[in-house]
Design a protein around this motif. Sequence first.
Motif, mmCIF file in Angstrom:
data_model
loop_
_atom_site.group_PDB
_atom_site.id
_atom_site.type_symbol
_atom_site.label_atom_id
_atom_site.label_comp_id
_atom_site.label_asym_id
_atom_site.label_seq_id
_atom_site.Cartn_x
_atom_site.Cartn_y
_atom_site.Cartn_z
ATOM 1 N N ASP A 143 1.007 -1.080 -0.043
ATOM 2 C CA ASP A 143 -0.135 -0.142 -0.092
ATOM 3 C C ASP A 143 0.927 1.324 0.036
ATOM 4 O O ASP A 143 0.538 2.154 -0.809
ATOM 5 N N LYS A 144 1.857 1.210 0.881
ATOM 6 C CA LYS A 144 2.994 2.324 0.991
ATOM 7 C C LYS A 144 3.599 2.873 -0.251
ATOM 8 O O LYS A 144 4.067 3.745 -0.686
ATOM 9 N N ILE A 145 4.210 1.574 -0.561
ATOM 10 C CA ILE A 145 5.505 1.775 -1.696
ATOM 11 C C ILE A 145 5.070 1.192 -3.093
ATOM 12 O O ILE A 145 5.982 1.238 -4.129
ATOM 13 N N GLY A 146 4.087 0.535 -3.266
ATOM 14 C CA GLY A 146 3.763 -0.240 -4.382
ATOM 15 C C GLY A 146 4.412 -1.437 -4.781
ATOM 16 O O GLY A 146 4.937 -1.823 -3.764
ATOM 17 N N SER A 147 4.078 -2.048 -5.826
ATOM 18 C CA SER A 147 4.535 -3.631 -6.084
ATOM 19 C C SER A 147 5.787 -3.728 -7.214
ATOM 20 O O SER A 147 6.056 -4.717 -7.516
ATOM 21 N N ASP A 148 6.270 -2.632 -7.592
ATOM 22 C CA ASP A 148 7.280 -2.418 -8.691
ATOM 23 C C ASP A 148 8.573 -2.688 -8.075
ATOM 24 O O ASP A 148 9.565 -1.771 -7.887
ATOM 25 N N TRP A 149 8.759 -3.840 -7.376
ATOM 26 C CA TRP A 149 10.017 -4.237 -6.653
ATOM 27 C C TRP A 149 11.167 -4.794 -7.723
ATOM 28 O O TRP A 149 11.060 -5.450 -8.450
ATOM 29 N N LYS A 150 12.430 -4.211 -7.331
ATOM 30 C CA LYS A 150 13.643 -4.847 -8.111
ATOM 31 C C LYS A 150 14.391 -5.787 -7.452
ATOM 32 O O LYS A 150 14.507 -5.959 -6.050
ATOM 33 N N ILE A 151 14.878 -6.620 -8.237
ATOM 34 C CA ILE A 151 15.955 -7.839 -7.698
ATOM 35 C C ILE A 151 16.828 -7.126 -6.504
ATOM 36 O O ILE A 151 17.289 -7.552 -5.755
ATOM 37 N N SER A 152 17.562 -5.987 -7.245
ATOM 38 C CA SER A 152 18.587 -5.551 -6.693
ATOM 39 C C SER A 152 18.331 -4.883 -5.416
ATOM 40 O O SER A 152 19.325 -4.698 -4.522
ATOM 41 N N ASP A 153 17.176 -4.550 -5.023
ATOM 42 C CA ASP A 153 16.664 -4.034 -3.704
ATOM 43 C C ASP A 153 15.993 -5.122 -2.971
ATOM 44 O O ASP A 153 15.305 -4.678 -1.665
ATOM 45 N N ARG A 154 16.144 -6.543 -3.307
ATOM 46 C CA ARG A 154 15.515 -7.524 -2.262
ATOM 47 C C ARG A 154 16.015 -7.386 -1.004
ATOM 48 O O ARG A 154 15.086 -7.650 -0.155
ATOM 49 N N ALA A 155 17.313 -7.402 -0.779
ATOM 50 C CA ALA A 155 17.605 -7.498 0.760
ATOM 51 C C ALA A 155 17.114 -6.066 1.547
ATOM 52 O O ALA A 155 16.438 -6.301 2.679
ATOM 53 N N LYS A 156 17.101 -4.965 0.927
ATOM 54 C CA LYS A 156 16.174 -3.775 1.381
ATOM 55 C C LYS A 156 14.932 -4.014 1.682
ATOM 56 O O LYS A 156 14.406 -3.653 2.740
ATOM 57 N N ASN A 157 14.247 -4.508 0.637
ATOM 58 C CA ASN A 157 12.739 -4.967 0.929
ATOM 59 C C ASN A 157 12.342 -5.865 2.115
ATOM 60 O O ASN A 157 11.298 -5.740 2.665
ATOM 61 N N ILE A 158 13.356 -6.887 2.155
ATOM 62 C CA ILE A 158 13.038 -7.855 3.109
ATOM 63 C C ILE A 158 13.356 -7.116 4.640
ATOM 64 O O ILE A 158 12.499 -7.624 5.443
ATOM 65 N N LEU A 159 14.308 -6.502 4.603
ATOM 66 C CA LEU A 159 14.510 -5.683 5.925
ATOM 67 C C LEU A 159 13.516 -4.793 6.306
ATOM 68 O O LEU A 159 13.098 -4.547 7.527
ATOM 69 N N ARG A 160 12.866 -3.931 5.156
ATOM 70 C CA ARG A 160 11.516 -3.373 5.555
ATOM 71 C C ARG A 160 10.468 -4.128 5.976
ATOM 72 O O ARG A 160 9.624 -3.515 6.910
#
Length: 256
Positions: A143-160
């Motif tokens: 809801d907050k950041i959308g669903s267009d996630w990149k593989i390069s940001d996987r670690a950051k998204n998991i920590l989020r």
Amino acid sequence: MWFRMQDHNSPAVTLFFEEHKNMGKTKIQITDLVLGIRTTMPCLQEKWIDEKRGATKWLKDDLLEKLRDTKCSVVAKSWESQEENLSVWRISFSGLERECVSSLPPEPKICLIIMKGIRRKFLSKPKGLISYHMKTVLFYTLDKIGSDWKISDRAKNILRLLAAVAEALKSRSLPLYFEPRLNTLESMDSGTAAELGRKVQEIIRSPRVLLEGCLFQSMDEDHNKEHFEKGKEVNPVWFDGKPPEPSMFGEEVLSG
């Protein structure tokens, strides 16, 4: 195929399928089944649709319309009581959840699998967090950041996502996504929440654990089999062929 009751007072049944493939490979699938009844009522209130339309960054208009048209189902749920085999009925949002997850790009789905693996390996004790909480945290994060996630940001998204879990445990508040008036952590006691929150913070401070292969046990066939065999039912039932079909009177009808 094996099946077992999850609990002596639970309406849920766990099915375990083991299929031997070519080249010595084995395919294993575990499914939990609960009796559900489809109704003619819509799942969602118009207020929820209107609020999401202006606030969410991932539920597009066409998906919101699809969710609005989805009919409600009720499912059996065990009720804590001294009586056995006592069940109540509750509204199920599983159809909506499937639609939402199916609409996602691959990367958020992969992050959800990893989060479930983290919960299974590191956060299964004390008992309290379930995979449904991981899915709920994902939905609110989308809801907050959308669903267009990149593989390069996987670690950051998991920590989020882990930070969101920690915050939910700290406040002991994680509203049901489709019915925010209900708190999915309401029954968790403060001691359990504090211990689980401490473990989540340890993972956040030591992200090296995210690189361990154990996070992907949910996709490992041997782990699935081991997880099933640890169930409460001592003597699961095995069908080497087609299981017998029940008659309308509750008697078994043996197939030829």
